[in-house]
Write a protein that holds these residues in place. Structure first.
Motif, PDB file in Angstrom:
ATOM      1  N   GLN A   4     -15.813  -6.801  16.438  1.00 21.39           N
ATOM      2  CA  GLN A   4     -14.843  -5.835  15.925  1.00 21.39           C
ATOM      3  C   GLN A   4     -13.667  -6.558  15.264  1.00 21.39           C
ATOM      4  N   MET A   5     -13.213  -7.636  15.906  1.00 23.97           N
ATOM      5  CA  MET A   5     -12.113  -8.411  15.338  1.00 23.97           C
ATOM      6  C   MET A   5     -12.548  -9.086  14.039  1.00 23.97           C
ATOM      7  N   ALA A   6     -13.754  -9.622  14.033  1.00 20.47           N
ATOM      8  CA  ALA A   6     -14.268 -10.267  12.820  1.00 20.47           C
ATOM      9  C   ALA A   6     -14.377  -9.263  11.680  1.00 20.47           C
ATOM     10  N   GLU A   7     -14.841  -8.062  11.987  1.00 23.71           N
ATOM     11  CA  GLU A   7     -14.937  -7.023  10.957  1.00 23.71           C
ATOM     12  C   GLU A   7     -13.561  -6.694  10.391  1.00 23.71           C
ATOM     13  N   GLY A   8     -12.587  -6.518  11.272  1.00 22.77           N
ATOM     14  CA  GLY A   8     -11.235  -6.200  10.815  1.00 22.77           C
ATOM     15  C   GLY A   8     -10.636  -7.298   9.954  1.00 22.77           C
ATOM     16  N   LEU A   9     -10.803  -8.535  10.380  1.00 25.41           N
ATOM     17  CA  LEU A   9     -10.273  -9.657   9.602  1.00 25.41           C
ATOM     18  C   LEU A   9     -10.986  -9.784   8.260  1.00 25.41           C
ATOM     19  N   ALA A  10     -12.295  -9.610   8.261  1.00 23.96           N
ATOM     20  CA  ALA A  10     -13.055  -9.705   7.011  1.00 23.96           C
ATOM     21  C   ALA A  10     -12.645  -8.605   6.038  1.00 23.96           C
ATOM     22  N   ARG A  11     -12.406  -7.401   6.556  1.00 18.07           N
ATOM     23  CA  ARG A  11     -11.951  -6.313   5.680  1.00 18.07           C
ATOM     24  C   ARG A  11     -10.600  -6.654   5.056  1.00 18.07           C
ATOM     25  N   THR A  12      -9.737  -7.306   5.844  1.00 14.62           N
ATOM     26  CA  THR A  12      -8.429  -7.717   5.325  1.00 14.62           C
ATOM     27  C   THR A  12      -8.589  -8.788   4.250  1.00 14.62           C
ATOM     28  N   ILE A  13      -9.469  -9.733   4.478  1.00  9.56           N
ATOM     29  CA  ILE A  13      -9.660 -10.842   3.545  1.00  9.56           C
ATOM     30  C   ILE A  13     -10.367 -10.397   2.271  1.00  9.56           C
ATOM     31  N   PHE A  14     -11.467  -9.658   2.406  1.00 11.50           N
ATOM     32  CA  PHE A  14     -12.311  -9.329   1.259  1.00 11.50           C
ATOM     33  C   PHE A  14     -12.003  -7.986   0.613  1.00 11.50           C
ATOM     34  N   GLY A  15     -11.297  -7.112   1.311  1.00 15.32           N
ATOM     35  CA  GLY A  15     -10.978  -5.807   0.748  1.00 15.32           C
ATOM     36  C   GLY A  15     -12.231  -5.024   0.401  1.00 15.32           C
ATOM     37  N   ASP A  16     -12.199  -4.375  -0.752  1.00 12.99           N
ATOM     38  CA  ASP A  16     -13.325  -3.539  -1.182  1.00 12.99           C
ATOM     39  C   ASP A  16     -14.409  -4.313  -1.928  1.00 12.99           C
ATOM     40  N   GLU A  17     -14.216  -5.612  -2.095  1.00 16.32           N
ATOM     41  CA  GLU A  17     -15.197  -6.396  -2.855  1.00 16.32           C
ATOM     42  C   GLU A  17     -16.477  -6.664  -2.073  1.00 16.32           C
ATOM     43  N   VAL A  18     -16.405  -6.563  -0.746  1.00 16.75           N
ATOM     44  CA  VAL A  18     -17.557  -6.833   0.108  1.00 16.75           C
ATOM     45  C   VAL A  18     -17.672  -5.698   1.124  1.00 16.75           C
TER      46      VAL A  18
ATOM     47  N   ASN B 175     -22.606  -9.523  -1.164  1.00 19.63           N
ATOM     48  CA  ASN B 175     -21.842  -8.291  -1.306  1.00 19.63           C
ATOM     49  C   ASN B 175     -21.742  -7.507  -0.008  1.00 19.63           C
ATOM     50  N   SER B 176     -22.314  -8.044   1.090  1.00 17.40           N
ATOM     51  CA  SER B 176     -22.162  -7.391   2.387  1.00 17.40           C
ATOM     52  C   SER B 176     -22.235  -8.424   3.510  1.00 17.40           C
ATOM     53  N   ILE B 177     -21.525  -8.103   4.599  1.00 15.55           N
ATOM     54  CA  ILE B 177     -21.501  -8.968   5.778  1.00 15.55           C
ATOM     55  C   ILE B 177     -21.681  -8.088   7.004  1.00 15.55           C
ATOM     56  N   LEU B 178     -22.537  -8.520   7.923  1.00 15.74           N
ATOM     57  CA  LEU B 178     -22.734  -7.837   9.197  1.00 15.74           C
ATOM     58  C   LEU B 178     -22.384  -8.797  10.323  1.00 15.74           C
ATOM     59  N   PHE B 179     -21.470  -8.376  11.187  1.00 10.38           N
ATOM     60  CA  PHE B 179     -21.151  -9.128  12.397  1.00 10.38           C
ATOM     61  C   PHE B 179     -21.898  -8.441  13.534  1.00 10.38           C
ATOM     62  N   LEU B 180     -22.778  -9.169  14.192  1.00 12.84           N
ATOM     63  CA  LEU B 180     -23.646  -8.593  15.214  1.00 12.84           C
ATOM     64  C   LEU B 180     -23.450  -9.315  16.536  1.00 12.84           C
ATOM     65  N   CYS B 181     -23.325  -8.547  17.609  1.00 13.03           N
ATOM     66  CA  CYS B 181     -23.254  -9.116  18.948  1.00 13.03           C
ATOM     67  C   CYS B 181     -23.885  -8.116  19.916  1.00 13.03           C
TER      68      CYS B 181
END
Length: 56
Positions: free
Chosen positions: A21-35, A7-13
């Motif tokens: 930042q790009m991974a976060e944006g893409l993941a938000r687009t893919i998963f929406g409010d579900e994650v 239910n959560s994802i952290l991209f760390l660098c």
């Protein structure tokens, strides 16, 4: 109920200025409010201008 295993994802660098930042944006687009999606850096800096341009 979410159909995702997590239910959560952290991209760390290090700088949190481009790839994470790009991974976060893409993941938000893919998963929406579900994650819950976050990105972070161990030595965070400003978001790189080309990252903003690429994601626009």
């Amino acid at each position: 109920m979410s159909h995702f295993q997590y239910n959560s994802i952290l991209f760390l660098c290090v700088a949190n200025s481009a790839r994470s930042q790009m991974a976060e944006g893409l993941a938000r687009t893919i998963f929406g409010d579900e994650v819950t999606i976050h990105s972070a850096g161990s030595k965070p800096s400003k978001v790189h201008p080309l990252t903003i341009k690429a994601m626009a």
